[in-house]
Design a protein around this motif. Structure first.
Motif, PDB file in Angstrom:
ATOM      1  N   LYS A  10       0.832  -1.209   0.000  1.00  0.00           N
ATOM      2  CA  LYS A  10       0.000   0.000   0.000  1.00  0.00           C
ATOM      3  C   LYS A  10       0.868   1.263   0.000  1.00  0.00           C
ATOM      4  CE  LYS A  10      -3.284   2.487   3.037  1.00  0.00           C
ATOM      5  NZ  LYS A  10      -3.858   3.372   2.057  1.00  0.00           N
ATOM      6  N   ASN A  28      -0.910   9.128   8.371  1.00  0.00           N
ATOM      7  CA  ASN A  28      -1.363   8.030   7.515  1.00  0.00           C
ATOM      8  C   ASN A  28      -1.703   6.757   8.298  1.00  0.00           C
ATOM      9  OD1 ASN A  28      -1.044   8.885   4.485  1.00  0.00           O
ATOM     10  ND2 ASN A  28       0.618   9.833   5.629  1.00  0.00           N
ATOM     11  N   LYS A  29      -2.068   6.953   9.561  1.00  0.00           N
ATOM     12  CA  LYS A  29      -2.428   5.800  10.386  1.00  0.00           C
ATOM     13  C   LYS A  29      -3.631   5.058   9.805  1.00  0.00           C
ATOM     14  CE  LYS A  29      -2.646   7.816  14.598  1.00  0.00           C
ATOM     15  NZ  LYS A  29      -2.612   7.966  16.058  1.00  0.00           N
ATOM     16  N   ILE A  30      -3.658   3.756  10.040  1.00  0.00           N
ATOM     17  CA  ILE A  30      -4.832   2.950   9.710  1.00  0.00           C
ATOM     18  C   ILE A  30      -5.748   3.075  10.908  1.00  0.00           C
ATOM     19  CG2 ILE A  30      -5.604   0.585   9.189  1.00  0.00           C
ATOM     20  CD1 ILE A  30      -3.672   1.598   7.166  1.00  0.00           C
ATOM     21  N   GLU A  31      -6.913   3.706  10.733  1.00  0.00           N
ATOM     22  CA  GLU A  31      -7.761   3.884  11.918  1.00  0.00           C
ATOM     23  C   GLU A  31      -9.266   3.834  11.639  1.00  0.00           C
ATOM     24  OE1 GLU A  31      -6.479   7.534  13.771  1.00  0.00           O
ATOM     25  OE2 GLU A  31      -6.440   8.592  11.871  1.00  0.00           O
ATOM     26  N   THR A  32      -9.618   3.435  10.408  1.00  0.00           N
ATOM     27  CA  THR A  32     -11.045   3.269  10.129  1.00  0.00           C
ATOM     28  C   THR A  32     -11.270   1.936   9.421  1.00  0.00           C
ATOM     29  OG1 THR A  32     -10.910   4.260   7.931  1.00  0.00           O
ATOM     30  CG2 THR A  32     -11.368   5.763   9.764  1.00  0.00           C
ATOM     31  N   ASP A  35     -10.167   2.126   5.906  1.00  0.00           N
ATOM     32  CA  ASP A  35      -8.721   1.934   5.691  1.00  0.00           C
ATOM     33  C   ASP A  35      -8.382   0.452   5.567  1.00  0.00           C
ATOM     34  OD1 ASP A  35      -8.335   4.661   5.986  1.00  0.00           O
ATOM     35  OD2 ASP A  35      -7.701   4.551   8.080  1.00  0.00           O
ATOM     36  N   GLU A  38      -9.689  -1.066   2.336  1.00  0.00           N
ATOM     37  CA  GLU A  38      -8.842  -0.689   1.201  1.00  0.00           C
ATOM     38  C   GLU A  38      -7.641  -1.637   1.081  1.00  0.00           C
ATOM     39  OE1 GLU A  38      -7.515   3.420   1.427  1.00  0.00           O
ATOM     40  OE2 GLU A  38      -5.945   2.898  -0.019  1.00  0.00           O
TER      41      GLU A  38
END
Ligand SMILES: *Cc1c(COP(=O)(O)O)cnc(C)c1O
Ligand code: SF4
Length: 348
Positions: A10, A28-32, A35, A38
């Motif tokens: 990614k 750019n944290k993965i937090e949803t 995310d 994706e």
């Protein structure tokens, strides 16, 4: 040797400069859920159950740095890295002996945000932000919830209490994660703590060395150098976390004059095997990190899937100590159990 982290595809096109910038990592944290969806779309190796995220959101947010996500073995849904960072609906199991505020920190607060449990030491909760939200966190009742963070005024009140209490010899700056502070905020706070004569020891609690090693910049190192001697307490749980990036961060702190100590929580499926703990401690030493405590997993709400039995931990730690030659004693950490309201008890 410590391997450099192979970033997940990614982020393949991201420049090295951005990748190794801690602010880029935080932005750019993965937090949803979106995310994660994706990534799952992009990479057939990664799958997850959206219910795990939906069902846990109200109790404890999740956040994963791209760096930490990239340490994961995506093909293994029981990967020790994954277990520490991806929400699981197993967190919704709540047992009647698990507590919201397990160590009873909130009832030992002379002023908000300062726990005074031992006569000579205090713990100051400076911020409730963390680069990542660890699924087993003892303080999850607070962290990730910005509305409970200390305000400037409360920090002043805590400093006043410390200044007025001559028995306090040590101040632990914790959180959340103290490295969530900006360099300037940290410099100001350390200056104020250092101005209190009877405070001899200052300890900083951070998991950034594990979850966001890029936080250790030359600017941060310059701030830390100003306020030596400092103790940094960090939290490596698994040998896979001992990457080249983490080693660089730890060594920079040592060079700045810090003593770097490590706490490991024994977590089911993550590290409750003798060879894993042995490998972890032997990787930490060359990184300049001193193994300090092994902990039994606290009785925090929703952590039963991580919790081992104390008797099994004892076998594990005794086995570990028996394997170690006398000249390697430096790699041994003590085994501690925290008790509700009674403080930490050393069992090995
Ligand atoms: C763990 C802890 C300390 C520090 O204990 P050490 O054994 O010195 O590492 C201090 N205050 C509180 C509230 C703690 O939970
Ligand atoms: S970094 Fe520490 S305080 Fe923050 S979520 Fe992880 S264990 Fe909790």
């Amino acid at each position: 040797m410590n391997k450099p982290t192979l970033r997940h595809k990614k982020w393949a096109a991201v420049s090295d400069k951005d990748w190794s910038s801690w602010t880029w990592q935080l932005q750019n944290k993965i937090e949803t859920l979106a995310d994660l969806e994706e990534i799952a779309k992009l990479d057939p190796d990664f799958s997850f159950d959206p219910e795990d995220v939906r069902k846990t959101q109200t109790d404890f947010n999740f956040a994963i740095t791209p760096y930490y996500f990239s340490l994961m073995n995506l093909k293994d849904i029981e990967c020790p890295i994954r277990l520490q960072c991806l929400p699981s609906s197993r967190e919704n199991v709540s047992l009647d002996y698990e507590l919201l505020d397990f160590p009873k920190e909130d009832s030992m607060m002379p002023v908000p945000g300062l726990t005074h449990r031992y006569p000579d030491r205090v713990m100051l909760y400076t911020t409730h932000h963390c680069a990542m939200y660890c699924r087993f966190c003892t303080r999850k009742r607070k962290v990730s919830d910005a509305s409970t963070a200390l305000r400037g005024q409360q920090i002043e009140a805590a400093l006043k209490h410390i200044a007025a209490t001559k028995t306090i010899r040590e101040v632990i700056l914790s959180g959340g994660d103290i490295f969530s502070f900006s360099d300037r905020q940290l410099d100001e706070l350390l200056t104020k703590v250092r101005a209190i004569d009877h405070v001899e020891i200052v300890r900083l609690g951070t998991r950034n060395l594990v979850t966001l090693p890029f936080r250790v910049t030359p600017e941060l190192v310059a701030v830390l150098k100003k306020h030596q001697p400092l103790y940094i307490h960090t939290h490596f749980n698994h040998p896979e976390e001992c990457s080249a990036e983490a080693a660089t961060a730890c060594k920079a702190l040592r060079k700045a004059g810090c003593v770097v100590n490590n706490h490991t929580v024994i977590l089911k499926g993550v590290n409750n095997e003798q060879k894993t703990l042995q490998e972890l401690n032997s990787k930490l030493i060359p990184m300049g990190v001193q193994p300090y405590y092994f902990y039994h997993c606290d009785l925090t709400f929703g952590s039963s899937h991580f919790r081992t039995k104390i008797e099994d931990d004892l076998k594990l730690i005794r086995g570990l100590h028996a394997e170690i030659d006398w000249h390697q004693e430096i790699t041994m950490s003590h085994y501690m159990v925290d008790t509700p309201g009674g403080g930490k008890v050393e069992l090995v």
